[in-house]
Motif scaffolding. Structure first.
Motif, PDB file in Angstrom:
ATOM      1  N   ASP A 127      -3.292  -0.162  -4.836  1.00 24.16           N
ATOM      2  CA  ASP A 127      -4.484   0.067  -4.549  1.00 24.16           C
ATOM      3  C   ASP A 127      -5.801  -1.338  -4.602  1.00 24.16           C
ATOM      4  OD1 ASP A 127      -7.406   0.904  -4.533  1.00 24.16           O
ATOM      5  OD2 ASP A 127      -6.996   1.896  -6.303  1.00 24.16           O
ATOM      6  N   MET A 128      -6.352  -1.316  -3.348  1.00 22.30           N
ATOM      7  CA  MET A 128      -6.526  -2.884  -3.199  1.00 22.30           C
ATOM      8  C   MET A 128      -8.707  -2.748  -2.595  1.00 22.30           C
ATOM      9  SD  MET A 128      -4.175  -5.304  -1.370  1.00 22.30           S
ATOM     10  CE  MET A 128      -2.348  -3.193  -0.883  1.00 22.30           C
ATOM     11  N   GLU A 129      -8.574  -1.163  -2.684  1.00 27.86           N
ATOM     12  CA  GLU A 129     -10.081  -1.214  -2.159  1.00 27.86           C
ATOM     13  C   GLU A 129     -10.779  -1.381  -2.825  1.00 27.86           C
ATOM     14  OE1 GLU A 129      -8.160   1.412  -0.057  1.00 27.86           O
ATOM     15  OE2 GLU A 129      -7.725  -1.134   1.633  1.00 27.86           O
ATOM     16  N   SER A 130     -10.233  -0.556  -4.558  1.00 27.99           N
ATOM     17  CA  SER A 130     -11.161  -0.760  -5.396  1.00 27.99           C
ATOM     18  C   SER A 130     -11.571  -1.051  -6.358  1.00 27.99           C
ATOM     19  CB  SER A 130     -11.003   0.946  -6.436  1.00 27.99           C
ATOM     20  OG  SER A 130     -10.039   1.344  -6.592  1.00 27.99           O
ATOM     21  N   LYS A 154       0.984  -1.082   0.513  1.00 27.77           N
ATOM     22  CA  LYS A 154      -0.006   0.270  -0.541  1.00 27.77           C
ATOM     23  C   LYS A 154       0.734   1.270  -0.049  1.00 27.77           C
ATOM     24  CE  LYS A 154      -4.065  -1.423   2.492  1.00 27.77           C
ATOM     25  NZ  LYS A 154      -4.343  -1.287   3.744  1.00 27.77           N
ATOM     26  N   ARG A 168      -3.998   7.656  -1.288  1.00 24.28           N
ATOM     27  CA  ARG A 168      -3.126   7.129  -2.317  1.00 24.28           C
ATOM     28  C   ARG A 168      -1.896   8.636  -2.468  1.00 24.28           C
ATOM     29  NH1 ARG A 168      -4.804   4.071  -7.004  1.00 24.28           N
ATOM     30  NH2 ARG A 168      -2.254   3.670  -7.673  1.00 24.28           N
ATOM     31  N   ARG A 180      -9.200  -6.442  -8.494  1.00 27.61           N
ATOM     32  CA  ARG A 180      -9.071  -7.493  -7.157  1.00 27.61           C
ATOM     33  C   ARG A 180      -7.911  -8.350  -7.556  1.00 27.61           C
ATOM     34  NH1 ARG A 180     -13.370  -5.269  -3.050  1.00 27.61           N
ATOM     35  NH2 ARG A 180     -14.202  -3.073  -3.948  1.00 27.61           N
TER      36      ARG A 180
END
Ligand code: ADP
Ligand code: MG
Lengths: 266, 284
Positions: free
Chosen positions: A187-190, A182, B80, A196
């Protein structure tokens, strides 16, 4: 965070339940599961649920933790409830077009929810109150008759204890790797399912690499200490059964009797 | 203006379970742009937890974090973007390597930023050069490299995002003396070339004394002090009482002083000590 998963976790303490012989706790858990599954009515589930409540009270484990152990199974419960409520036959209560809800469907669903929830919450108590080592020792001791049939009981329990021992380590490691990726903007959330799944690669590869190297190191360390299986090994903590263990077992049996009686009488 | 700032920052692990542990307590720091700040403190004093707040990996239990004057948890701030601005190199960062070539692994960060191919390639080569990786290494598998080389790849992976603030958690832990020296010099070079601010956790007082412009001392989750190296190492007794020490050379100088030799007490690097001792001998 991953750390907040409580199923299978041990919460050290000094309650009656913590001090009980792990072998008895395993047998009592089996009796508890028998209570839940021998019941055919909602009232028949009551002795089992009552028994669980008694155990929670004795264990001094906060009620919050019990609720937490149920959190991961909420989706499963919701999904099966929806199926049951709409598709079981019986006395129709409500009908809208295709969809109908029956009295039996509702009863069955409520029973199923109670049963699953009690099953998870109750059996979680076993690991909440017993250290992983005492559990694997207990499994080894309970399975020891199988040794006569050449079943590798010791090896099985050693594998179990290694697996249990490394669950927290692996969780911690996953957390660390996730944070590190992270920090590099992973980017793991979207994104959609495919996106994913792809985002898992930077986590899984380092995790496997380290799990394998850990396994090699452990094997080497065990060999260096001349580990050669269960033959002639003694234990640091020998399991002892006490009066309280037999009392606990008797109580659990009484509750199982109660369940059977309630079902017979109703 | 301070580029990194915290206000009453507090963080508790496993809040609401029997394992509750407050790792960072009411921390107020303000670090100016261009500083090369060393962070020291006993194991468990909350250093690693504190720095994970600065790029938004950990959300404070209470209090706030400001980067460039911007509260990073304000609505509308993309976390981010903060992570690209504040690069974080974890302790033993080599475990994060996953690609099949060194080039691709270093490129992971810049690619996530959505940069063009050319720009990604430039940054990868640039940062590889800073950490001393040869161009031919870029095509190799990172898993074939030595521990020290892997460490460089991992550090380059964060440098390639060209963060304004670079934070490193014990970047030289477990390396040989020569390797330590080189990596520290490379970190310094990054700061000088990119006009960046660097925060660096270290257990070596000698490294901190030689490479930093400011030192943040943590104790039990709180800030003990934040000052220049001479001022911090001037408090030898207090540091010792919290299990820290001063650089060896400072201890030597303190002993010389108490033996009646007239040299200044704010000496904390060997070079400076040699100079002062020579001056003393010339005077005699
Ligand atoms: N993931 C975690 N879960 C629970 N407690 C933690 C975790 N990480 C650190 N801690 C605790 O927080 C405190 C501060 O740890 P840390 O920030 O790692 O200190 P340092 O980096 O200075 O050694 C320690 O007491 C540690 O045990
Ligand atoms: Mg640390």
């Amino acid at each position: 965070m991953l750390k907040d998963i409580t199923i299978g976790q041990f919460f050290p303490g000094n309650s009656v339940l913590h001090r009980m012989d792990a072998r008895f706790k395993i047998i009592i858990t089996a009796l508890f599961i028998a209570m839940l599954f021998s019941a055919n009515t909602i009232i028949g589930l009551l002795p089992g649920i009552l028994f669980m409540a008694l155990c929670y009270a004795l264990s001094k484990i906060p009620f919050r933790l019990m609720l937490k152990s149920l959190k991961p199974i909420i989706p499963i419960i919701l999904f099966t409830s929806l199926l049951n409520i709409f598709f079981l036959d019986g006395v129709v209560l409500l009908r809208v077009g295709f969809v109908r809800i029956t009295y039996d469907g509702i009863l069955f669903t409520v029973m199923m929810i109670l049963r699953i929830a009690a099953l998870i919450a109750g059996s979680s108590l076993l690991t909440y109150t017993s250290s992983p080592i005492s559990l694997t020792d207990a499994v080894e001791s309970l399975l020891s008759p199988l040794k006569k049939l050449r079943f590798p009981v010791h090896e099985l329990s050693m594998m179990m204890s290694i697996a249990l021992r490394f669950i927290p380590t692996l969780i911690e490691e996953t957390d660390k790797i996730m944070s590190a990726q992270k920090a590099r903007g992973a980017d793991m959330e979207s994104g959609g399912l495919l996106h994913r799944a792809k985002a898992l690669v930077p986590i899984l590869i380092p995790l496997f690499v380290s799990a394998f190297s850990r396994a090699m190191e452990l094997a080497l360390a065990m060999e260096c200490r001349c580990y050669q299986g269960g033959e002639g090994r003694t234990r640091l903590k020998v399991l002892h059964s006490k009066g309280a263990d037999y009392i606990g077992l008797t109580i659990a049996m009484l509750f199982l009797d109660a369940t059977v009686l309630v079902d017979l009488l109703l | 203006m301070s580029i990194v700032q915290t206000e009453n920052l507090t963080y508790t692990y496993s809040l609401g379970t029997p394992f509750e542990k407050t790792a960072v307590k009411d921390v107020n720091i303000a670090i100016d742009e261009g500083e090369l700040c060393g962070i020291i403190g006993h194991t468990g004093s909350g250093k690693s937890t504190l720095i994970q707040h600065l790029n938004g990996l950990v959300k404070p239990t209470s209090g706030s974090v400001f980067i460039d004057g911007q509260n990073i948890w304000d609505k509308g701030v993309k976390i981010r973007d903060i992570r690209f601005k504040v690069g974080l190199v974890f302790q033993y960062p080599e475990y994060q390597i996953f690609e099949d070539t060194v080039f691709k692994d270093i490129a992971f960060g810049p690619k996530n930023m959505g940069l063009s191919e050319d720009e990604v390639s430039r940054r990868v080569k640039d940062s590889a050069e800073i950490v001393g990786l040869r161009p031919e290494t870029l095509g190799k598998s990172p898993f074939e490299l030595s521990g020290g080389q892997k460490r460089r790849v991992a550090i380059a992976g964060v440098m390639a995002m060209e963060p304004k603030v670079l934070i490193l958690d014990e970047p030289v832990a477990g390396l040989d003396p020569k390797g330590r020296e080189k990596i520290l010099a490379q970190i310094k070079r990054y700061r000088d070339e990119k006009n960046a601010t660097v925060l660096l956790i270290s257990h070596s007082m000698e490294d901190v004394a030689r490479f930093t412009t400011k030192i943040l001392v943590m104790e039990n989750g709180g800030v003990f002090c934040y000052d220049t190296p001479p001022k911090v190492f001037g408090r030898a007794a207090e540091l010792a009482s919290m299990g820290l020490s001063v650089p060896q050379i400072t201890r030597v100088i303190n002993r010389l002083k108490s033996a009646g030799i007239d040299i200044p007490g704010d000496i904390y690097t060997v070079e400076y000590a040699v100079k002062k001792i020579n001056e003393y001998l010339a005077r005699k």
